[in-house]
Design an enzyme around this catalytic site. Structure first.
Site, short mmCIF file in Angstrom:
data_model
loop_
_atom_site.label_atom_id
_atom_site.label_comp_id
_atom_site.label_asym_id
_atom_site.label_seq_id
_atom_site.Cartn_x
_atom_site.Cartn_y
_atom_site.Cartn_z
N ARG A 114 41.63 41.79 43.06
CA ARG A 114 42.87 41.94 43.81
C ARG A 114 43.14 43.43 44.01
O ARG A 114 42.89 44.25 43.12
CB ARG A 114 44.04 41.32 43.04
CG ARG A 114 44.04 39.80 43.04
CD ARG A 114 44.39 39.23 44.41
NE ARG A 114 44.47 37.78 44.42
CZ ARG A 114 43.51 36.96 44.86
NH1 ARG A 114 42.35 37.44 45.30
NH2 ARG A 114 43.70 35.66 44.86
N HIS A 154 39.26 41.00 52.94
CA HIS A 154 39.49 39.89 51.99
C HIS A 154 38.85 38.58 52.48
O HIS A 154 39.53 37.57 52.67
CB HIS A 154 40.99 39.70 51.75
CG HIS A 154 41.31 38.93 50.50
ND1 HIS A 154 42.42 39.16 49.73
CD2 HIS A 154 40.64 37.93 49.88
CE1 HIS A 154 42.43 38.33 48.70
NE2 HIS A 154 41.35 37.57 48.77
P1 NDP Z 1 38.39 32.86 35.84
O1 NDP Z 1 39.74 32.58 35.31
O2 NDP Z 1 37.38 31.78 35.84
O3 NDP Z 1 37.74 34.08 35.02
C1 NDP Z 1 38.46 35.23 34.71
C2 NDP Z 1 37.61 36.13 33.82
O4 NDP Z 1 38.30 37.36 33.65
C3 NDP Z 1 37.41 35.57 32.43
O5 NDP Z 1 36.12 35.85 31.96
C4 NDP Z 1 38.44 36.32 31.59
O6 NDP Z 1 38.10 36.53 30.24
C5 NDP Z 1 38.41 37.66 32.28
N1 NDP Z 1 39.66 38.39 32.00
C6 NDP Z 1 40.91 38.11 32.42
N2 NDP Z 1 41.78 39.01 31.96
C7 NDP Z 1 41.06 39.88 31.22
C8 NDP Z 1 41.39 41.03 30.49
N3 NDP Z 1 42.65 41.48 30.41
N4 NDP Z 1 40.41 41.68 29.85
C9 NDP Z 1 39.14 41.23 29.92
N5 NDP Z 1 38.75 40.14 30.60
C10 NDP Z 1 39.71 39.48 31.24
O7 NDP Z 1 38.58 33.45 37.30
P2 NDP Z 1 37.60 33.31 38.56
O8 NDP Z 1 36.27 33.81 38.16
O9 NDP Z 1 37.71 31.95 39.15
O10 NDP Z 1 38.32 34.30 39.61
C11 NDP Z 1 38.54 35.66 39.33
C12 NDP Z 1 39.40 36.29 40.41
O11 NDP Z 1 38.65 36.52 41.60
C13 NDP Z 1 40.57 35.46 40.94
O12 NDP Z 1 41.65 35.45 40.03
C14 NDP Z 1 40.91 36.16 42.23
O13 NDP Z 1 41.82 37.22 42.00
C15 NDP Z 1 39.56 36.76 42.65
N6 NDP Z 1 39.08 36.11 43.89
C16 NDP Z 1 38.83 36.90 44.99
C17 NDP Z 1 38.37 36.34 46.16
C18 NDP Z 1 38.06 37.16 47.34
O14 NDP Z 1 37.83 36.59 48.43
N7 NDP Z 1 37.98 38.47 47.23
C19 NDP Z 1 38.15 34.88 46.27
C20 NDP Z 1 38.40 34.17 45.07
C21 NDP Z 1 38.87 34.77 43.92
P3 NDP Z 1 37.91 35.29 29.23
O15 NDP Z 1 36.58 34.73 29.61
O16 NDP Z 1 37.90 35.93 27.91
O17 NDP Z 1 39.06 34.36 29.48
C1 OXD Z 2 41.36 33.33 46.48
C2 OXD Z 2 41.11 34.40 47.44
O1 OXD Z 2 42.06 33.54 45.49
O2 OXD Z 2 40.64 34.10 48.55
O3 OXD Z 2 40.84 32.21 46.69
O4 OXD Z 2 41.31 35.56 47.12
#
Ligand code: NDP
Ligand code: OXD
Length: 304
Positions: free
Chosen positions: A219, A267
């Site tokens: 983000r 995005h």
């Molecule tokens: P998940 O919830 O599956 O995974 C999140 C990961 O981040 C986990 O491994 C978690 O750790 C880690 N994490 C979260 N907070 C912290 C922290 N403070 N310190 C260290 N590690 C942390 O999310 P997704 O993989 O499904 O998605 C990730 C993000 O990608 C979404 O939230 C969204 O913002 C972004 N996104 C962007 C898109 C785009 O088009 N650019 C499309 C889709 C998503 P732990 O394993 O320990 O819980």
């Molecule tokens: C999502 C994105 O969160 O597109 O799916 O960023």
């Protein structure tokens, strides 16, 4: 009991057909519900105004995207569960984009695009993939999918997450210093939370090797754009590829539109596939009706 769908009519039509096929007894409304008290499930990108008042029997709100940071989580009534979008198209597209961006950073694409514009024929020495250390912040659904997509290229792969994880062929770390010190190409796939907001900042960049590259996929608000510019100027970061910015869209004249060291995309790394999204929501509602937890239920206190 009813479902209220608050996204585009085109997507709504896809959802409506699949609901009619798989949950024919569940009324499905697009845009507005005739009886808000009957609404148990909402599918939306953001929460409708007056949610707590207008939908007293709401149980679950399904995000149309993978992220849930666009919801004001503390403001939602405690009875409402938040479910993120886990349809497989998002992960497939993210894998494609992340592979493209990592290869673009690995093979100096921004520099070559700049040379082309300047009519300069300037070859650079190629670095073998095995000598390029790629690090992914976030080892969740998308981080792990991206790492699996990168594995065949032979990069030296690492991942960083809050809790310890094990991913085949990947050095998994929870120590941020150790992770950053061994990262030549940094990919951010963290959810936006109070802890990750502004995390890609000067202090973090200083802990990367000189000449590192950044691919930002999480983000926009996780990145301090001024710190990125300063890191590009000192050479701490050589090049970057950003799919997310703050704000979106970038305003006219913003330096990121024209900086030759940066590639920006609007995005689009992943876009929810309506059909697969509908199947995910249907499965979540069916689980809830059985008394089970839907896949993708968010920990509201943690923020993801
Ligand atoms: P998940 O919830 O599956 O995974 C999140 C990961 O981040 C986990 O491994 C978690 O750790 C880690 N994490 C979260 N907070 C912290 C922290 N403070 N310190 C260290 N590690 C942390 O999310 P997704 O993989 O499904 O998605 C990730 C993000 O990608 C979404 O939230 C969204 O913002 C972004 N996104 C962007 C898109 C785009 O088009 N650019 C499309 C889709 C998503 P732990 O394993 O320990 O819980
Ligand atoms: C999502 C994105 O969160 O597109 O799916 O960023």
């Amino acid at each position: 009991m009813a479902v209220l769908f608050l996204s585009t009519p085109e997507r709504g039509a896809v959802f409506r057909d699949l609901f009619a096929r798989d949950l024919p007894d569940m009324p499905f409304h697009v845009g507005q519900a005739p009886d808000p008290e009957a609404v148990r499930y909402i599918v939306a990108w953001t929460a409708p105004e007056g949610l707590a008042r207008d939908y007293p029997n709401l149980r679950l709100i399904f995000s149309t995207g993978a992220g849930v940071d666009q919801f004001d989580l503390p403001a939602l009534p405690p009875r409402v569960g938040v479910v993120r979008m886990l349809e497989p198209g998002i992960a497939r597209q993210m894998r494609e984009y992340a592979v493209m961006a990592t290869l673009a950073m690995h093979r100096d694409l921004p520099a070559y695009l700049d040379s082309q514009r300047r009519e300069a024929w300037t070859p650079r020495a190629n670095t073998p993939a095995a000598e390029r250390r790629v690090g992914v912040m976030g080892l969740g659904n998308l981080g792990q999918t991206v790492l699996a997509g990168l594995r065949p290229f032979g990069f030296d792969l690492a991942g960083w997450s809050r809790s310890p994880r094990g991913v085949e062929g990947v050095t998994c770390l929870t120590d941020l210093d150790a992770f950053l010190a061994r990262t030549d190409i940094l990919l951010c796939l963290l959810p936006l939370t109070a802890e990750t907001e502004g995390m890609l900042n000067a202090d973090l960049f200083d802990r990367l090797p000189m000449g590192a590259r950044l691919v930002h996929l999480g983000r926009g608000r996780q990145l301090d754009h001024g710190a990125l510019r300063a890191a590009l100027d000192t050479g701490r970061i050589a090049q970057a590829m950003l799919d997310v910015t703050d704000p979106e869209p970038l305003p006219p004249g913003h330096w990121l539109w024209r900086d030759p060291r940066v590639i920006v995309t609007p995005h689009i790394a992943s876009q929810t596939v309506a059909r697969e999204g509908a199947l995910h929501v249907l499965a979540g509602i069916q689980a809830d009706l059985r008394g089970d937890s839907p896949a993708g239920l968010v920990d509201r206190a943690r923020g993801y």
